[in-house]
Design an enzyme around this catalytic site. Structure first.
Site, PDB file in Angstrom:
ATOM      1  N   THR A   1      95.289  73.615  41.159  1.00  0.00           N
ATOM      2  CA  THR A   1      95.101  73.090  39.805  1.00  0.00           C
ATOM      3  C   THR A   1      96.187  73.600  38.863  1.00  0.00           C
ATOM      4  O   THR A   1      96.898  74.562  39.153  1.00  0.00           O
ATOM      5  CB  THR A   1      93.733  73.505  39.231  1.00  0.00           C
ATOM      6  OG1 THR A   1      93.655  74.939  39.167  1.00  0.00           O
ATOM      7  CG2 THR A   1      92.601  72.957  40.074  1.00  0.00           C
TER       8      THR A   1
ATOM      9  N   HIS B   1      83.726  78.710  44.378  1.00  0.00           N
ATOM     10  CA  HIS B   1      84.962  78.135  43.853  1.00  0.00           C
ATOM     11  C   HIS B   1      86.236  78.640  44.508  1.00  0.00           C
ATOM     12  O   HIS B   1      87.277  77.983  44.436  1.00  0.00           O
ATOM     13  CB  HIS B   1      85.048  78.398  42.340  1.00  0.00           C
ATOM     14  CG  HIS B   1      85.794  77.343  41.586  1.00  0.00           C
ATOM     15  ND1 HIS B   1      86.859  76.654  42.115  1.00  0.00           N
ATOM     16  CD2 HIS B   1      85.628  76.855  40.338  1.00  0.00           C
ATOM     17  CE1 HIS B   1      87.315  75.787  41.228  1.00  0.00           C
ATOM     18  NE2 HIS B   1      86.589  75.880  40.147  1.00  0.00           N
TER      19      HIS B   1
ATOM     20  N   TYR C   1      91.250  74.155  27.530  1.00  0.00           N
ATOM     21  CA  TYR C   1      91.623  74.084  28.948  1.00  0.00           C
ATOM     22  C   TYR C   1      91.099  72.769  29.521  1.00  0.00           C
ATOM     23  O   TYR C   1      89.911  72.474  29.428  1.00  0.00           O
ATOM     24  CB  TYR C   1      91.001  75.268  29.687  1.00  0.00           C
ATOM     25  CG  TYR C   1      91.324  75.393  31.161  1.00  0.00           C
ATOM     26  CD1 TYR C   1      92.117  76.431  31.613  1.00  0.00           C
ATOM     27  CD2 TYR C   1      90.820  74.500  32.099  1.00  0.00           C
ATOM     28  CE1 TYR C   1      92.398  76.583  32.967  1.00  0.00           C
ATOM     29  CE2 TYR C   1      91.093  74.630  33.447  1.00  0.00           C
ATOM     30  CZ  TYR C   1      91.881  75.674  33.878  1.00  0.00           C
ATOM     31  OH  TYR C   1      92.155  75.813  35.213  1.00  0.00           O
TER      32      TYR C   1
END
Length: 778
Positions: free
Chosen positions: A595, A472, A582
């Site tokens: 993001t 990630h 979230y």
């Protein structure tokens, strides 16, 4: 670990007559072709840098400007208003004729004029792309200002932009005002606190805003003027790379194959075709032939900076912080099968091997029965355990010699491939359980048969199914999804199997591990940590086929807002309370954007859920639902356009730590757990698929592990107009969470919301149970 090299360029022996030198012409040819390929890439990179550097103009426009200026000079007019004459006076060359000096001066003036025009056009485009009011307009109704803006964007965007052409014209992410961020934060936590808790938090926020906040804000504004993005580098460093826990489950995420279609049941054939497609994608990426990503249905470009590290990238462990290492090129992949590592070259004489040739090599690996060397089989567990342990083991056992060279081989590979002996798909009587096992396999596998540090690892199962596991830190899911969608759209799979002959394919270099008993102890410790984490993950994946975004849109509601309200309702029914929620939103409208967080639990959503559960009249509930949905959409648009809360607060917190000052307000904000973490996986390349008639050819989506130990991770994807795929994760160790139970609550919530919004609309009774899987054998 060491490579068994199959060819040596130079061989020599000492004889009585002297040294007998032998040259391998094949090896020298390979070296020559490799150099040619490398120089071609350099030339293409330089050419693309020039084209992107002068965008939105083109290099040929320089010649047009020069000719235009020279033409005006020969008509005895001076478009430079005396500047050409000034340049001619200061030319250092005095031996030129007067006419030649005039031409050189005109060319220099034309070049400067051309560069100024480029700068002006790029500045205008940057200002145009900073306009975001269009996003807040009512759907289907475009104002005159926005129409003019769209026309101007089209004019200044040029004709054929390359992948990175827009990078220099994207605006920088703005730094929100402290008072706005604090106000929005307090509004977001109001439904989660009682009056006393909210009053206490309000006092902390007010004190922070009036004192320390302004000082920290000054540093952020200074950084925003200097850096391309004031968030992204700190986000990558402190959220991802400095995490010392396992990245498996906690950070890495996965993507699934087609749900009901398997192009071929032959493992080697599927792998050969897909690996070839990955390298075709990389070729287009290197040549910048991929179209710049845009917001669907618009001319608005998205930042492509994350695309640079898709291939040839690995996360390198460190004791304090990891690093992301990217290499310019790699002509091979690393394949793992039955405990052994194989280095598979995919280029021969500068030519990319065909799918059938790669298939042949994959079949050789599948047929290899040689047992793994000592310490080789479960080596990958080091990447699944704690990062400090992996960093120490790397420094001790892999810092020199053959082990270092072999580890470099893995990390420098284009990507990692696992040939799995298991079979996963929608098979068997209990299709839901099959999908759950499929998800867990992609997320963590056996904890040692994936290389979790690679930018992405691809898994090919025994029955032809595939999947992807991505690290990630280097990029977010939409970038990986773009590659994954492109790879799966090519369905021309070869099915030659074992009857295919090599016909001069490159030989396959193998890897051999040196026996290290001490290293095995480190591997066992990491595997124990990883296995405990994997066993604790509870997964539930299901395809909701009763209705999809088609019926949701008929209710005049945003599909994403509909799902988020369903999740709020399901969580309230499941736990009897609300939680900090979230939802991931992208900020790629800005340069190097990644993001932002949408806090989906709002005053409006909690009011709606309480009204619905409290038995309020349907009209009241519908009104509250629409208010909650509109609020959610507003927050989503704010997050996309730089008006989010959490990244700003995160950067303020980082600055406070650099300055060595303590903020009770920021400490509490950054310590709040996200018990409901959600994300939508959009289909980006809709032109590749017929989603109406063949929705089964779209990926089942992907998922991730829970963020909080007592929370849920939910990923969802709209397939066509009639399918919603959901991936739900939590932990067995928490008695209050159950993925299957929560999945049932989501199903019920979806039905209840549709019934509320359109009581007279009949729902179809389609289900995913019992649907046969299609084998596309050709």
């Amino acid at each position: 670990m060491a490579e068994a090299h199959q060819a040596v360029a130079f061989q020599f022996t000492v004889t009585p007559e002297g040294i007998d030198l032998q040259l391998s012409h094949q090896a020298l040819s390979e070296i020559y072709l490799s150099g040619v390929r490398s120089w071609k890439k350099r030339i293409i990179r330089i050419k693309n840098n020039v084209i992107s550097g002068v965008y939105p103009a083109s290099p040929s426009s320089w010649l047009f400007v020069v000719i235009a200026i020279l033409a005006t000079m020969y008509t005895r007019s001076d478009p430079s208003m005396g500047l050409i004459a000034k340049i001619q006076e200061h030319l250092p060359v005095s031996q030129m004729s007067t006419q030649c000096q005039a031409v050189v001066s005109a060319v220099l003036f034309s070049t400067m004029l051309w560069l100024m025009l480029i700068f002006t056009m790029r500045l205008c485009l940057k200002q145009l792309l900073s306009y975001h009011r269009w996003m807040f307009e009512q759907h289907g109704k475009m104002s005159t200002t926005t129409k003019i803006w769209v026309a101007l964007v089209r004019i200044f965007s040029g004709r054929k932009p390359l992948l990175y052409s827009y990078q220099g014209s994207l605006p920088n992410l703005p730094v929100p005002a402290i008072k706005d961020t604090v106000k929005r934060y307090l509004e977001s936590v109001r439904p989660l606190m009682n009056d006393a808790e909210y009053k206490r938090m309000t006092n902390l926020a007010t004190e922070f805003e009036s004192s320390l906040g302004n000082r920290l804000q000054w540093y952020l504004k200074l950084k925003s003027l200097w850096a391309s993005n004031y968030v992204s580098d700190w986000w990558e460093e402190y959220v991802y790379l400095r995490g010392r826990g396992p990245i498996m489950v906690n950070s890495n995420y996965y993507g699934m194959d087609f749900l009901y279609v398997t192009p071929t049941p032959i493992q080697a054939a599927r792998a050969g075709n897909c690996i070839h497609a990955f390298f075709l994608y990389r070729r287009k990426l290197n040549k910048e032939e991929l179209k710049p990503s845009r917001i669907p249905g618009t001319v608005i470009p998205l930042c492509a900076a994350q695309c640079e590290r898709i291939f040839n990238t690995a996360r390198i462990p460190g004791e304090e912080t990891d690093t992301v290492q990217h290499w310019q090129d790699s002509d091979y992949i690393v394949v793992y099968h039955r405990g052994r590592y194989f280095r598979l070259r995919v280029y021969q004489a500068g030519r990319l091997l065909s799918p059938r040739e790669i298939e042949f090599q994959i079949q050789r690996i599948l047929d290899d029965t040689t047992p793994p060397s000592q310490g080789e089989a479960k080596l990958g567990a080091l990447t699944a355990g704690d990062r400090i342990s992996w960093a120490k083991a790397r420094a001790k056992f892999f810092s020199s010699g053959v082990n270092k060279r072999s580890l470099d081989c893995i990390e420098r590979a284009a990507f990692f491939v696992t040939l799995d002996d298991e079979e996963h798909s929608m098979m068997g009587e209990d299709s839901a359980e099959c999908l759950d096992r499929y998800a867990k396999s992609l997320l963590h596998g056996k904890c040692y048969d994936r290389w979790f540090d690679k930018s992405f690892s691809v898994v090919y199962y025994k029955n032809g199914k595939s999947g992807i596991n991505a690290e990630h830190s280097w990029a977010d899911a939409p970038v990986v999804a773009h590659v994954w969608e492109t790879d799966k759209c090519d369905r021309s799979v070869s099915l030659c199997g074992s009857i295919f002959k090599s016909n001069g394919c490159v030989s396959l270099p193998l890897t051999v591990w040196m026996p290290f008993s001490q290293c095995e102890e480190q591997i066992s410790q990491s595997l124990a940590v990883a296995q405990a984490l994997a066993d604790d993950v509870d997964f539930h994946v299901f395809s909701f086929r009763d209705f999809g975004k088609g019926k949701i849109k008929k209710c005049r509601v945003s599909p994403d807002g509909f799902i988020q309200m369903a999740l709020q309702l399901a969580y309230y029914r499941n736990r009897g309370t609300f939680c900090l929620t979230y939802e991931a939103s992208m900020t790629r409208l800005f340069r190097e954007g990644r993001t932002e967080t949408v806090r989906s639990c709002t005053n409006e959503s909690s009011a709606f859920v309480q009204a619905l559960e409290g038995g309020e009249p349907a009209d009241v509930c519908r009104r509250l639902f629409r208010a909650a949905s509109e609020k959610h959409q507003h927050l989503y648009r704010m997050a996309m356009t730089g008006g989010g809360i959490d990244r700003h607060l995160f950067c303020l917190y980082v600055v406070s730590k650099y300055l060595g000052v303590d903020s009770p307000f920021l400490n509490e904000v950054l310590s709040e757990p996200w018990r409901l973490s959600t994300s939508q996986t959009p289909v980006q390349q809709v032109e590749l698929f017929d989603m109406v008639n063949h929705s089964e050819y779209i990926s089942c989506g992907g998922g991730f592990g829970p963020v909080a130990d007592d929370g849920y991770g939910v990923s969802y994807m709209f397939l066509g107009e009639n399918i919603i795929n959901l991936h739900i994760s939590c932990k067995h160790s928490c008695p209050e969470t159950d993925a299957h139970k929560f999945g049932g609550q989501i199903r019920k919530a979806l039905h209840d919301l549709l019934k509320l919004l359109s009581p007279n609309l009949k729902e179809s009774n389609k289900t995913d149970e019992g649907r046969p899987e299609v084998k596309k054998d050709k």
